[in-house]
Write a protein that holds these residues in place. Structure first.
Motif, PDB file in Angstrom:
ATOM      1  N   ARG A   1       0.830  -1.199   0.000  1.00  0.00           N
ATOM      2  CA  ARG A   1       0.000   0.000   0.000  1.00  0.00           C
ATOM      3  C   ARG A   1       0.868   1.253   0.000  1.00  0.00           C
ATOM      4  O   ARG A   1       2.072   1.180   0.304  1.00  0.00           O
ATOM      5  N   PRO A   2       0.292   2.412  -0.324  1.00  0.00           N
ATOM      6  CA  PRO A   2       1.090   3.651  -0.341  1.00  0.00           C
ATOM      7  C   PRO A   2       1.795   3.950   0.971  1.00  0.00           C
ATOM      8  O   PRO A   2       2.863   4.572   0.969  1.00  0.00           O
ATOM      9  N   ASP A   3       1.222   3.508   2.097  1.00  0.00           N
ATOM     10  CA  ASP A   3       1.867   3.771   3.389  1.00  0.00           C
ATOM     11  C   ASP A   3       2.943   2.740   3.718  1.00  0.00           C
ATOM     12  O   ASP A   3       3.531   2.758   4.811  1.00  0.00           O
ATOM     13  N   GLY A   4       3.208   1.811   2.775  1.00  0.00           N
ATOM     14  CA  GLY A   4       4.257   0.829   2.969  1.00  0.00           C
ATOM     15  C   GLY A   4       3.800  -0.461   3.621  1.00  0.00           C
ATOM     16  O   GLY A   4       4.586  -1.406   3.760  1.00  0.00           O
ATOM     17  N   ARG A   5       2.529  -0.527   4.008  1.00  0.00           N
ATOM     18  CA  ARG A   5       2.022  -1.738   4.651  1.00  0.00           C
ATOM     19  C   ARG A   5       1.622  -2.776   3.599  1.00  0.00           C
ATOM     20  O   ARG A   5       1.384  -2.451   2.431  1.00  0.00           O
ATOM     21  N   PHE A   6       1.530  -4.011   4.055  1.00  0.00           N
ATOM     22  CA  PHE A   6       1.131  -5.115   3.179  1.00  0.00           C
ATOM     23  C   PHE A   6      -0.390  -5.118   3.039  1.00  0.00           C
ATOM     24  O   PHE A   6      -1.126  -5.012   4.028  1.00  0.00           O
ATOM     25  N   ASP A   7      -0.870  -5.271   1.798  1.00  0.00           N
ATOM     26  CA  ASP A   7      -2.311  -5.203   1.508  1.00  0.00           C
ATOM     27  C   ASP A   7      -2.912  -6.605   1.581  1.00  0.00           C
ATOM     28  O   ASP A   7      -2.967  -7.339   0.592  1.00  0.00           O
TER      29      ASP A   7
ATOM     30  N   GLN B   1       4.431  -5.052  10.587  1.00  0.00           N
ATOM     31  CA  GLN B   1       3.012  -5.392  10.465  1.00  0.00           C
ATOM     32  C   GLN B   1       2.893  -6.909  10.563  1.00  0.00           C
ATOM     33  O   GLN B   1       3.662  -7.648   9.947  1.00  0.00           O
ATOM     34  N   ARG B   2       1.941  -7.390  11.359  1.00  0.00           N
ATOM     35  CA  ARG B   2       1.750  -8.828  11.529  1.00  0.00           C
ATOM     36  C   ARG B   2       0.314  -9.195  11.186  1.00  0.00           C
ATOM     37  O   ARG B   2      -0.634  -8.563  11.664  1.00  0.00           O
ATOM     38  N   GLU B   3       0.185 -10.208  10.357  1.00  0.00           N
ATOM     39  CA  GLU B   3      -1.135 -10.666   9.916  1.00  0.00           C
ATOM     40  C   GLU B   3      -1.223 -12.175  10.110  1.00  0.00           C
ATOM     41  O   GLU B   3      -0.364 -12.923   9.626  1.00  0.00           O
ATOM     42  N   ALA B   4      -2.250 -12.623  10.823  1.00  0.00           N
ATOM     43  CA  ALA B   4      -2.421 -14.049  11.122  1.00  0.00           C
ATOM     44  C   ALA B   4      -3.445 -14.666  10.183  1.00  0.00           C
ATOM     45  O   ALA B   4      -4.537 -14.116   9.990  1.00  0.00           O
ATOM     46  N   ILE B   5      -3.096 -15.814   9.625  1.00  0.00           N
ATOM     47  CA  ILE B   5      -3.980 -16.535   8.697  1.00  0.00           C
ATOM     48  C   ILE B   5      -4.046 -17.990   9.135  1.00  0.00           C
ATOM     49  O   ILE B   5      -3.016 -18.622   9.362  1.00  0.00           O
ATOM     50  N   GLU B   6      -5.252 -18.516   9.242  1.00  0.00           N
ATOM     51  CA  GLU B   6      -5.430 -19.928   9.597  1.00  0.00           C
ATOM     52  C   GLU B   6      -6.044 -20.666   8.417  1.00  0.00           C
ATOM     53  O   GLU B   6      -7.015 -20.200   7.809  1.00  0.00           O
TER      54      GLU B   6
END
Length: 524
Positions: free
Chosen positions: A370-376, A453-458
């Motif tokens: 994303r423009p702010d550098g975070r993962f989309d 940034q941390r994103e959890a996926i199950e």
């Protein structure tokens, strides 16, 4: 010349950082003193040969024993030709003795003997001539096959009652697997060995373990002492976590950082350096890692790993033996619960199994930033959904582990998207029917500092005859998010019930966990 981290062949104390042999096998000296026959086994690349060779030198230097370490690999090609196998071993013994032992401890000329007793006659003559009790380390004993192995084991067993005056006082068999499994080496028919144990005179079976945290600190500390470049405590912690203490990986990590990444000697080695080295090792797939993944297609390995990767249970008449086999290979941890041995192996195994799908994925990773550098994450889910509708069934059919094929396709897609920017950590919930993924993505925060940034996926699969797994998935991801201190997550449910249509069945839902965390649900 300063010493270095070794990743190829036995270590030498003048060239390589290494731990004292007696500390790695503390039981062995007493067993040799007691004139015992015993077994040492360990997965490949755990420092077994290094430890055994150093131990043999130390015991000989003590003046109480004549101890020789040698390899049986030269007898591998002999197969059922037991005479050729014995001659190959005796040639190796003589060559190693000339290199490692003083003249008065070396074997005399081996006497003539029948093809069925070459080894026992030679060892008897040596024991009778040697001024000290004789101890022999038969390394790579499981390289022998068929009647060659059978003949060697029977002769060692037959000479046991004659020790120490007329046969070696102590014999140590060293190999990849415990002696209980040598039956299979006779050609697959256990009856060819004639007894339930081909070496039933052994008193111990010792598994050479992985490095402890203190041992990793000691090994890395040798580098610090010689060069002045320390490993921080955080770096040691991360190295232990990623390698599980596996000796080759511990050394490879040090070598990668010091020699390949060339971290300046004046700069302390940090956890960030260890993280970078891990990625480089995984991508490089060095010989040790390739030798492990070459085993993945073996039926015995697949029967254990496939349900393990899915987070389920396995069973059947051969399961315990299969699990023991995979443990001895070093692919899974030596203790319970059953799990992949370390995070680096986890990553390598999944990337290898998912590679048929990853090769077919054409995406631009930068499009998911994303423009702010975070993962989309939202874009990731949308794009994967479209990809799965079009290609999912075909790609899943190409996966080598069919039961976990959908999860492998998603992990391949995620790896391709995240590759080069962030990291994907994987956990397999044994008996819980799920795979937990944690995406860690670096970005620059509003304060100008680097943040993660941390994103959890199950991942879960809905199979025939089962209830909708969503309620259980929400409870499970609730606990996972709680442990990560996260408020949101993603659950992906692959519907593999008969008649399920990926085209019409793919959809998004929003759900709440039992503690009211928000979860995006993708049904595919």
């Amino acid at each position: 010349m300063s010493r270095r981290f070794n990743t190829a062949g036995p270590c030498r104390p003048d060239l390589h950082y290494m731990l004292p042999a007696a500390e790695r096998l503390p039981e062995a000296p007493d067993l040799v003193d007691q004139a015992s026959y015993f077994v040492v086994h360990a997965p490949r690349q755990t420092g077994k040969t290094t430890t055994l060779r150093a131990l043999a030198e130390e015991l000989t230097a003590s003046g109480r024993h004549a101890v020789l370490h040698f390899s049986c690999e030269t007898g591998e090609t002999a197969g059922d030709d037991y005479a050729a196998a014995q001659r190959a071993i005796l040639d190796t013994i003589r060559q190693r003795a000339e290199q490692a032992l003083p003249a008065e401890l070396r074997p005399p000329p081996f006497p003539p003997a029948s093809d069925t007793g070459l080894l026992v006659a030679a060892l008897r003559a040596w024991a009778e001539a040697c001024p000290r009790p004789l101890a022999l380390f038969f390394d790579e004993i499981d390289a022998l096959r068929g009647q060659g192995l059978l003949s060697v084991l029977r002769q060692l067993r037959s000479g046991f009652p004659e020790r120490p005056d007329h046969f070696p006082a102590s014999v140590i068999l060293c190999g990849l697997r415990d002696v209980r499994d040598y039956k299979a080496q006779s050609g697959g028919d256990p009856s060819r060995l004639g007894t339930s144990s081909p070496f039933n005179v052994k008193v111990e079976s010792i598994r050479l373990g992985d490095f402890t945290r203190d041992e990793v600190r000691a090994l890395y500390g040798q580098h610090a002492e010689e060069t002045g470049q320390p490993f921080t405590e955080a770096a040691i912690d991360r190295a232990v976590e990623l390698t599980g203490g596996q000796p080759w990986l511990v050394n490879a990590m040090g070598r990668e950082i010091v020699e390949k990444m060339r971290v300046p000697p004046a700069e302390a080695i940090t956890a960030a350096h260890v993280e970078e080295a891990k990625e480089r090792l995984i991508l490089a797939r060095a010989t040790h890692l390739d030798s492990l993944v070459a085993r993945l297609m073996e039926p015995r390995v697949r029967r254990v790993l496939e349900p393990l990767l899915e987070g389920g249970f396995a069973g059947g008449d051969t399961y315990d033996d299969d699990a023991s086999y995979v443990r001895d290979l070093g692919l899974v941890a030596p203790d319970r619960p059953l799990r992949i041995a370390n995070p680096i192996y986890r990553e390598v195994i999944v990337r290898v199994l998912a590679s048929p799908a990853e090769d077919a994925i054409a995406v631009e990773p930068r499009a998911f930033v994303r423009p702010d550098g975070r993962f989309d994450v939202a874009r990731l889910l949308r794009e994967f959904t479209a990809f799965w509708r079009e290609h999912g069934a075909v790609l899943a059919g190409r996966m080598p582990y069919h039961e976990v094929a959908p999860q492998l396709v998603l992990m391949a897609y995620l790896q391709r998207v995240v590759n080069g920017g962030g990291h994907v950590d994987r956990e397999y919930g044994v008996g819980r029917g799920r795979i937990d993924l944690l995406v860690r993505w670096p970005y620059t925060g509003e304060d100008g500092k680097r943040a993660w940034q941390r994103e959890a996926i199950e991942l879960k699969v809905w199979r025939a005859g089962e209830k909708d797994p969503l309620p259980k998935a929400l409870t499970q991801i609730d606990a996972y998010l709680d442990g990560l201190s996260l408020d949101t997550g993603v659950v992906v449910i692959f519907d593999r019930q008969p008649g399920a249509d990926p085209e019409s069945g793919t959809r998004f839902e929003e759900a709440l966990t039992p503690s009211s965390r928000r979860v995006t649900v993708l049904r595919a």
